[in-house]
Motif scaffolding. Structure first.
Motif, short mmCIF file in Angstrom:
data_model
loop_
_atom_site.label_atom_id
_atom_site.label_comp_id
_atom_site.label_asym_id
_atom_site.label_seq_id
_atom_site.Cartn_x
_atom_site.Cartn_y
_atom_site.Cartn_z
N ALA A 179 9.82 38.29 43.79
CA ALA A 179 10.32 36.94 44.01
C ALA A 179 9.54 36.34 45.18
N HIS A 180 9.69 35.04 45.38
CA HIS A 180 9.00 34.38 46.48
C HIS A 180 9.30 35.10 47.78
N GLU A 181 8.25 35.44 48.52
CA GLU A 181 8.42 36.32 49.68
C GLU A 181 9.07 35.64 50.89
N SER A 182 9.21 34.33 50.86
CA SER A 182 9.84 33.63 51.98
C SER A 182 11.36 33.70 51.93
N ILE A 183 11.91 34.19 50.85
CA ILE A 183 13.37 34.23 50.70
C ILE A 183 13.94 35.44 51.44
N ASP A 184 14.94 35.20 52.27
CA ASP A 184 15.69 36.28 52.91
C ASP A 184 16.93 36.54 52.05
N PHE A 185 16.86 37.55 51.19
CA PHE A 185 17.96 37.79 50.25
C PHE A 185 19.22 38.32 50.94
N SER A 186 19.11 38.76 52.18
CA SER A 186 20.31 39.18 52.90
C SER A 186 21.04 38.00 53.52
N ASN A 187 20.36 36.85 53.62
CA ASN A 187 20.98 35.64 54.16
C ASN A 187 20.21 34.42 53.65
N PRO A 188 20.29 34.12 52.35
CA PRO A 188 19.44 33.09 51.76
C PRO A 188 19.80 31.67 52.21
N ASP A 189 18.78 30.83 52.34
CA ASP A 189 18.94 29.42 52.67
C ASP A 189 19.05 28.65 51.34
N PHE A 190 20.28 28.29 50.97
CA PHE A 190 20.49 27.66 49.67
C PHE A 190 19.98 26.23 49.61
N GLU A 191 19.78 25.61 50.74
CA GLU A 191 19.18 24.26 50.72
C GLU A 191 17.71 24.35 50.33
N LYS A 192 17.04 25.37 50.79
CA LYS A 192 15.62 25.55 50.47
C LYS A 192 15.44 26.21 49.10
N TRP A 193 16.39 27.10 48.74
CA TRP A 193 16.29 27.85 47.49
C TRP A 193 17.57 27.64 46.67
N PRO A 194 17.80 26.45 46.17
CA PRO A 194 19.10 26.11 45.56
C PRO A 194 19.45 26.90 44.31
N ALA A 195 18.44 27.32 43.54
CA ALA A 195 18.73 28.02 42.29
C ALA A 195 19.41 29.37 42.54
N LEU A 196 19.22 29.93 43.71
CA LEU A 196 19.81 31.24 44.00
C LEU A 196 21.33 31.22 43.91
N LYS A 197 21.93 30.05 44.12
CA LYS A 197 23.39 29.96 44.05
C LYS A 197 23.91 30.34 42.68
N ASN A 198 23.06 30.24 41.65
CA ASN A 198 23.47 30.53 40.28
C ASN A 198 23.20 31.98 39.87
N ALA A 199 22.49 32.72 40.71
CA ALA A 199 22.09 34.08 40.34
C ALA A 199 23.27 35.05 40.43
N LYS A 200 23.54 35.74 39.31
CA LYS A 200 24.62 36.73 39.27
C LYS A 200 24.02 38.13 39.45
N GLY A 201 24.52 38.85 40.45
CA GLY A 201 23.97 40.17 40.70
C GLY A 201 24.98 41.11 41.30
N TYR A 202 24.46 42.17 41.89
CA TYR A 202 25.28 43.24 42.45
C TYR A 202 24.85 43.54 43.88
N GLU A 203 25.78 44.07 44.66
CA GLU A 203 25.47 44.44 46.04
C GLU A 203 26.31 45.64 46.43
N SER A 204 25.73 46.52 47.25
CA SER A 204 26.49 47.63 47.82
C SER A 204 25.69 48.23 48.96
N VAL A 205 26.32 49.14 49.70
CA VAL A 205 25.65 49.87 50.77
C VAL A 205 25.61 51.34 50.37
#
Length: 284
Positions: A179-205
């Motif tokens: 994916a575009h390397e400027s995206i911080d997937f741990s704290n995404p900027d939805f104003e800059k990357w608005p489509a991410l708000k629609n992405a359905k995924g999974y998370e865990s530690v």
């Protein structure tokens, strides 16, 4: 992003794993995997330093791809003992990526075996991954669309996953597996990357002793919350479409991308990154 917890089981039979997760291609974390592995009690950073301390290891950081970079070319090299001392001493962005256990330290093979999960595992490519506090991978999927069993040792690691069905929202870079390397997937900027708000995924530690199963082609972002390391075992893609995509990636796509970097330089990288933005925002 619309993330839910990765499903977890304490333990699971081979039959249930195949029926519930492998065949439907759904991720899962097995919390108490028992393969009779000495690695469960032996493998920590000190042990790795003892076993592989004199080995020169390839290191990667989070700098963006540059047109002069080769495919998976490391950004630095260091003795394993020096690198582990660095991990224990202070946060670092440097990571070890795709380090082949059998090739580099064959004796480590004595500490684990290949479990029977109902799918044939490749026995020549057990890969280790190390990272320091807050180091991370870019969001990507594996070039070979493998089924991946990710065994975690020491520390904790945040994992974010997406299936291939979410490609349209992830700002996928064309002719690449990131994916575009400027995206911080741990704290995404939805104003800059608005489509991410629609992405359905999974998370865990992930914690010591846990195994994460990632199905074919699953996107994954890994961030080390503490210094630690993992080992991946893999199996070939079973879906014929995914197998053909893997062949294309390995034998065509990566060579085409390297050629275009040589011919067009940074303009090629910039073009791909902008294309990722334009294509994804069109979905909105």
């Amino acid at each position: 992003m619309r993330l839910v917890e990765i499903p977890r089981v304490k333990s699971i039979t081979k039959e249930d794993f195949v029926r519930l997760y492998l065949k439907p291609q759904k991720p899962v974390i097995i919390e108490n995997f028992d393969g009779g592995w000495p690695a469960h009690s032996k493998w920590n950073l000190d042990y790795m330093s003892q076993m592989a301390g004199d080995k020169i290891v390839p290191l990667y950081d989070d700098r963006p791809v540059h047109h002069d970079d080769g495919f998976n070319e490391p950004h630095a090299k260091m003795k394993m003992s020096e690198y582990i001392n660095l991990l224990k001493r202070e946060p670092t962005k440097l990571r070890i990526f795709l380090w082949n256990v059998l090739k580099e330290v064959p004796a480590l093979q004595n500490d684990f075996s290949y479990p029977d999960f109902g799918i044939r595992l490749l026995k020549h490519v057990p890969m280790l991954f190390f990272g320091g506090t807050n180091s991370h991978t870019f969001m990507h999927y594996d070039i070979d669309f493998a089924n991946i069993f990710h065994f975690h040792f020491e520390g904790e690691k945040q994992c974010i996953l997406f299936s291939q069905s979410e490609n349209k929202y992830l700002y996928k870079v064309p002719h690449a597996i990131i994916a575009h390397e400027s995206i911080d997937f741990s704290n995404p900027d939805f104003e800059k990357w608005p489509a991410l708000k629609n992405a359905k995924g999974y998370e865990s530690v992930l914690k010591h002793g846990e195994v994460l199963f990632m199905p074919e082609g699953y996107w994954h972002y890994m961030r080390y919350l503490t210094p630690g390391f993992s080992m991946s075992l893999r199996a070939l893609a079973q879906n014929p479409i995914n197998f053909s995509k893997a062949a294309y990636n390995i034998f065509v796509m990566r060579y085409f991308d390297v050629l275009m970097r040589k011919l067009k330089g940074q303009k090629w990288i910039d073009y791909k990154n902008q294309k990722a933005i334009d294509r994804t925002n069109k979905v909105l």
